[in-house]
Design a protein around this motif. Structure first.
Motif, PDB file in Angstrom:
ATOM      1  N   THR A 114       0.802  -1.207   0.164  1.00  0.00           N
ATOM      2  CA  THR A 114       0.016   0.066   0.102  1.00  0.00           C
ATOM      3  C   THR A 114       0.945   1.294   0.096  1.00  0.00           C
ATOM      4  O   THR A 114       0.608   2.175  -0.610  1.00  0.00           O
ATOM      5  CB  THR A 114      -0.869  -0.097   1.196  1.00  0.00           C
ATOM      6  N   ASN A 124      -6.771  -5.684  -8.309  1.00  0.00           N
ATOM      7  CA  ASN A 124      -7.986  -5.227  -7.812  1.00  0.00           C
ATOM      8  C   ASN A 124      -7.723  -4.182  -6.729  1.00  0.00           C
ATOM      9  O   ASN A 124      -7.103  -4.715  -5.598  1.00  0.00           O
ATOM     10  CB  ASN A 124      -8.771  -6.456  -7.181  1.00  0.00           C
ATOM     11  N   VAL A 125      -7.965  -2.923  -6.932  1.00  0.00           N
ATOM     12  CA  VAL A 125      -7.776  -1.852  -5.998  1.00  0.00           C
ATOM     13  C   VAL A 125      -8.837  -2.040  -5.090  1.00  0.00           C
ATOM     14  O   VAL A 125     -10.182  -1.675  -5.395  1.00  0.00           O
ATOM     15  CB  VAL A 125      -7.689  -0.502  -6.466  1.00  0.00           C
ATOM     16  N   LEU A 126      -8.517  -2.227  -3.555  1.00  0.00           N
ATOM     17  CA  LEU A 126      -9.593  -2.174  -2.556  1.00  0.00           C
ATOM     18  C   LEU A 126     -10.026  -1.004  -2.094  1.00  0.00           C
ATOM     19  O   LEU A 126     -11.472  -0.548  -1.791  1.00  0.00           O
ATOM     20  CB  LEU A 126      -9.046  -3.310  -1.596  1.00  0.00           C
ATOM     21  N   ASN A 127      -9.295  -0.139  -1.924  1.00  0.00           N
ATOM     22  CA  ASN A 127      -9.350   1.316  -1.502  1.00  0.00           C
ATOM     23  C   ASN A 127      -7.962   2.124  -1.546  1.00  0.00           C
ATOM     24  O   ASN A 127      -7.194   1.714  -1.730  1.00  0.00           O
ATOM     25  CB  ASN A 127      -9.801   1.324  -0.057  1.00  0.00           C
ATOM     26  N   LYS A 128      -8.193   3.503  -1.025  1.00  0.00           N
ATOM     27  CA  LYS A 128      -6.890   4.186  -1.307  1.00  0.00           C
ATOM     28  C   LYS A 128      -7.011   4.930   0.194  1.00  0.00           C
ATOM     29  O   LYS A 128      -8.078   5.635   0.819  1.00  0.00           O
ATOM     30  CB  LYS A 128      -7.034   5.338  -2.254  1.00  0.00           C
ATOM     31  N   VAL A 129      -5.934   4.957   0.653  1.00  0.00           N
ATOM     32  CA  VAL A 129      -5.539   5.722   1.962  1.00  0.00           C
ATOM     33  C   VAL A 129      -5.760   7.131   1.868  1.00  0.00           C
ATOM     34  O   VAL A 129      -5.295   7.745   0.764  1.00  0.00           O
ATOM     35  CB  VAL A 129      -4.122   5.533   2.260  1.00  0.00           C
ATOM     36  N   ASN A 130      -6.405   7.736   2.663  1.00  0.00           N
ATOM     37  CA  ASN A 130      -7.059   8.998   2.580  1.00  0.00           C
ATOM     38  C   ASN A 130      -6.271  10.273   3.071  1.00  0.00           C
ATOM     39  O   ASN A 130      -6.204  10.674   4.233  1.00  0.00           O
ATOM     40  CB  ASN A 130      -8.325   9.459   3.341  1.00  0.00           C
ATOM     41  N   ASN A 158      -2.664   3.084  -2.672  1.00  0.00           N
ATOM     42  CA  ASN A 158      -3.766   2.203  -3.031  1.00  0.00           C
ATOM     43  C   ASN A 158      -3.422   0.843  -2.529  1.00  0.00           C
ATOM     44  O   ASN A 158      -2.418   0.158  -2.508  1.00  0.00           O
ATOM     45  CB  ASN A 158      -3.730   2.040  -4.627  1.00  0.00           C
ATOM     46  N   ARG A 159      -4.564   0.289  -1.720  1.00  0.00           N
ATOM     47  CA  ARG A 159      -4.691  -1.125  -1.147  1.00  0.00           C
ATOM     48  C   ARG A 159      -5.051  -1.947  -1.953  1.00  0.00           C
ATOM     49  O   ARG A 159      -6.070  -2.050  -2.532  1.00  0.00           O
ATOM     50  CB  ARG A 159      -5.421  -1.176   0.237  1.00  0.00           C
TER      51      ARG A 159
END
Length: 156
Positions: free
Chosen positions: A9, A44-50, A15-16
């Motif tokens: 990440t 497959n991107v699960l989410n992004k650190v904000n 990008n996780r």
């Protein structure tokens, strides 16, 4: 796996990515070797650190410095390699274990996470947990990270 995903990440700018171990599914060729790819395994991107790009850049610089800095506080120098540029983070947590005769002994859980880009362009992420080490100065976890990264680099 979660430690490697954490390192990936950071490497991927926040990008996780869902972990995957293969690039694709392949048939055999006529000689029984690796044939044509029948299915690609997509990222497959699960989410992004904000956090901001500047903040992520600082974290990445810190990971690089942990391994490559000449500063005496750089705790990951055991991961330095002449064949691949490794960025990483180390950790130590004091714990206790019980010996065979029932005595309690102080031990440490050592961990290291790291990422690198191999010469073939493959992005690598590794997480190592070495529980109940008797010596907090042990570099076994860092040596394992370095060995894994160099093995990939030197065989591809």
């Amino acid at each position: 796996m979660q430690l490697a995903q954490y390192a990936a990440t950071v490497a991927n700018g926040g990008n996780r990515i869902a972990p995957h171990l293969v690039q694709g599914i392949y048939n055999n060729n006529a000689d029984g070797g690796l044939g044509d790819q029948t299915k690609a395994i997509d990222t497959n991107v699960l989410n992004k650190v904000n956090i901001s790009d500047d903040q992520m850049s600082l974290i990445q610089q810190g990971f690089y410095a942990v391994v490559n800095s000449s500063d005496s506080y750089a705790t990951g120098k055991g991961m330095q390699s002449s064949s691949i540029s490794i960025s990483g983070k180390t950790g130590t947590a004091e714990t206790f274990a019980t010996t065979a005769n029932g005595n309690s002994v102080t031990t440490v859980n050592l961990n290291a996470v790291a990422y690198a880009t191999a010469k073939d362009g493959t992005k690598l992420a590794v997480g190592i947990m070495y529980p109940h080490a008797l010596d907090w100065k042990s570099k076994a976890h860092q040596n394992a990270v370095k060995a894994i990264m160099e093995l990939y680099q030197n065989t591809h």
